[in-house]
Design an enzyme around this catalytic site. Structure first.
Site, PDB file in Angstrom:
ATOM      1  N   HIS A 163       0.938  -1.511  -0.333  1.00 22.72           N
ATOM      2  CA  HIS A 163       0.068   0.271   0.111  1.00 22.72           C
ATOM      3  C   HIS A 163       0.936   1.148  -0.131  1.00 22.72           C
ATOM      4  CE1 HIS A 163      -3.812  -2.688   0.332  1.00 22.72           C
ATOM      5  NE2 HIS A 163      -3.277  -2.785   1.355  1.00 22.72           N
ATOM      6  N   HIS A 219      -5.288  -5.846 -11.755  1.00 22.04           N
ATOM      7  CA  HIS A 219      -5.522  -4.709 -10.963  1.00 22.04           C
ATOM      8  C   HIS A 219      -7.454  -4.534 -11.275  1.00 22.04           C
ATOM      9  CE1 HIS A 219      -6.543  -1.097  -8.310  1.00 22.04           C
ATOM     10  NE2 HIS A 219      -6.049  -2.376  -7.760  1.00 22.04           N
TER      11      HIS A 219
END
Length: 401
Positions: A207, A307
């Site tokens: 992240h 993704h």
């Protein structure tokens, strides 16, 4: 006549034209529904979560051009809309992606084939697609329990695994010393590997929360646990920094989910900054550019991991499946844990079956999924952003979400 308005004719001489382009808010998702005068309907999804209202306005702007156009001139329309204005950005590219996916959906239905057969090669490159399911938890114990559950269900990979776990965003983040931060992350990955055993791959998602020194040190500590990839350990805005990190560590880096065009991917590849390309079909402009980026990556031996985040719906999954079926350098597909559960399953009807960690490749015309009849009535839109969502640390600073 506009250069993009040359009509295509069906047998019998009737023109095929786009008669409606409609952005649709359903739950926390933005769809685009395109209808032709011969009754075909295509559905696409915007990946600009957090800014979906802005993306919908971009769809309205693009609509003015698309009405009356031949829906099968997909590449031309993509180029026209991409080059019509001076500015880009996530909201615009998300709108273009939704339109592009919807047009491919129409093309598949018009020709009576699944979209992957139109993307190049004529037939699929594989019979099924390996997926990794999301494991997201604020505790290492629960994360390990979810890993074991996924293993029992037949998954051979788990992902979205954060070495620093996933506490609620409203909680204040805790600052750690360099040594403690690296050791904590490494200890958690060791626990993940113990739970997974040797027959599951670990897809680590950082992240973007580390700096270069932290990312390099953690990579050295966890290399022994053989993760499949090390995703976005640092902020991806500086392509040179990602390339520098890739040269310093042995772990394969996965990145690209925030990139919005093929040129950005080219710059990333040129810096030898990744081994797995995280192409966001619903954010990069749709299937048209995604296929080109995959081909570019193939030339450099880079695998594609589309993704497909939990913020999006099974329409995104369907688009990713079509891309994955058509390319030789597909690796694994991200599958949100709630894709086949309400409310997503109540909004989207899909022909894509999940079986023991693999998705089947649909044979029906189009992208293989669509909105259920009741979803065509716009209702219950919930802002996906819910205000500012950066993580505030205990020293008053903020860090990447």
């Amino acid at each position: 006549m506009d250069p993009g308005s040359t009509p295509r004719f069906r047998p019998g001489g009737a023109e095929i034209k786009i008669i409606d382009v409609k952005p649709m808010f359903v739950s926390k998702y933005l769809y685009v529904r395109i209808e032709t005068d011969d009754g075909h309907v295509g559905i696409g999804e915007s990946g600009a979560w957090g800014f979906l209202e802005a993306s919908a306005e971009a769809v309205h702007t693009f609509r003015e051009y698309l009405i009356g156009q031949d829906p099968l001139r997909i590449e031309f329309h993509w180029q026209y809309l991409y080059q019509a204005f001076c500015f880009r950005g996530a909201a615009i590219m998300g709108a273009l992606a939704a339109i592009d996916i919807a047009l491919w959906d129409i093309a598949g239905k018009f020709y009576g084939v699944p979209v992957y057969r139109l993307l190049g090669g004529g037939e699929r490159c594989r019979d099924k697609l390996r997926v990794y399911c999301h494991v997201k938890s604020p505790s290492v114990e629960e994360s390990c329990s979810l890993i074991r559950k996924a293993r029992s269900e037949g998954f051979t990979a788990v992902g979205h695994l954060n070495p620093f776990l996933d506490p609620p965003r409203e909680e204040t983040g805790k600052s750690l010393t360099f040594a403690r931060k690296v050791r904590t992350g490494a200890e958690h990955v060791a626990r993940f590997r113990e739970a997974a055993g040797e027959d599951m791959d670990l897809c680590l998602e950082l992240h973007r929360r580390l700096d270069l020194a932290e990312a390099e040190a953690l990579a050295r500590e966890i290399a022994q646990f053989r993760p499949l990839f090390y995703e976005d350990p640092i902020k991806p805005e500086n392509l040179d920094s990602m390339g520098d990190l890739a040269r310093r560590i042995s772990l394969p880096i996965a990145t690209g989910e925030r990139l919005l065009n093929i040129q950005e991917f080219a710059m990333l590849i040129r810096r030898d900054a990744l081994r797995y390309a995280r192409i966001s079909v619903c954010a990069v402009g749709g299937l048209t550019p995604a296929k080109k980026i995959a081909a570019l990556a193939e030339g450099f031996g880079i695998k594609v991991v589309p993704h497909n985040p939990g913020n999006l719906s099974p329409i995104s999954t369907a688009a990713c499946v079509q891309l994955s079926a058509a390319i030789p350098n597909f690796s694994i597909l991200e599958l949100p844990a709630d894709d086949y559960l309400p409310p997503k399953s109540e909004i989207v009807e899909t022909s894509i079956a999940l079986d023991r960690g693999y998705l089947g490749i649909p044979t029906i015309p189009g992208i293989g999924a669509g909105l259920r009849k009741e979803a065509f009535e716009e209702k219950g839109f919930t802002h996906s952003r819910k205000g500012a969502r950066a993580i505030v640390m205990d020293d008053g600073s903020c860090t990447n979400r």
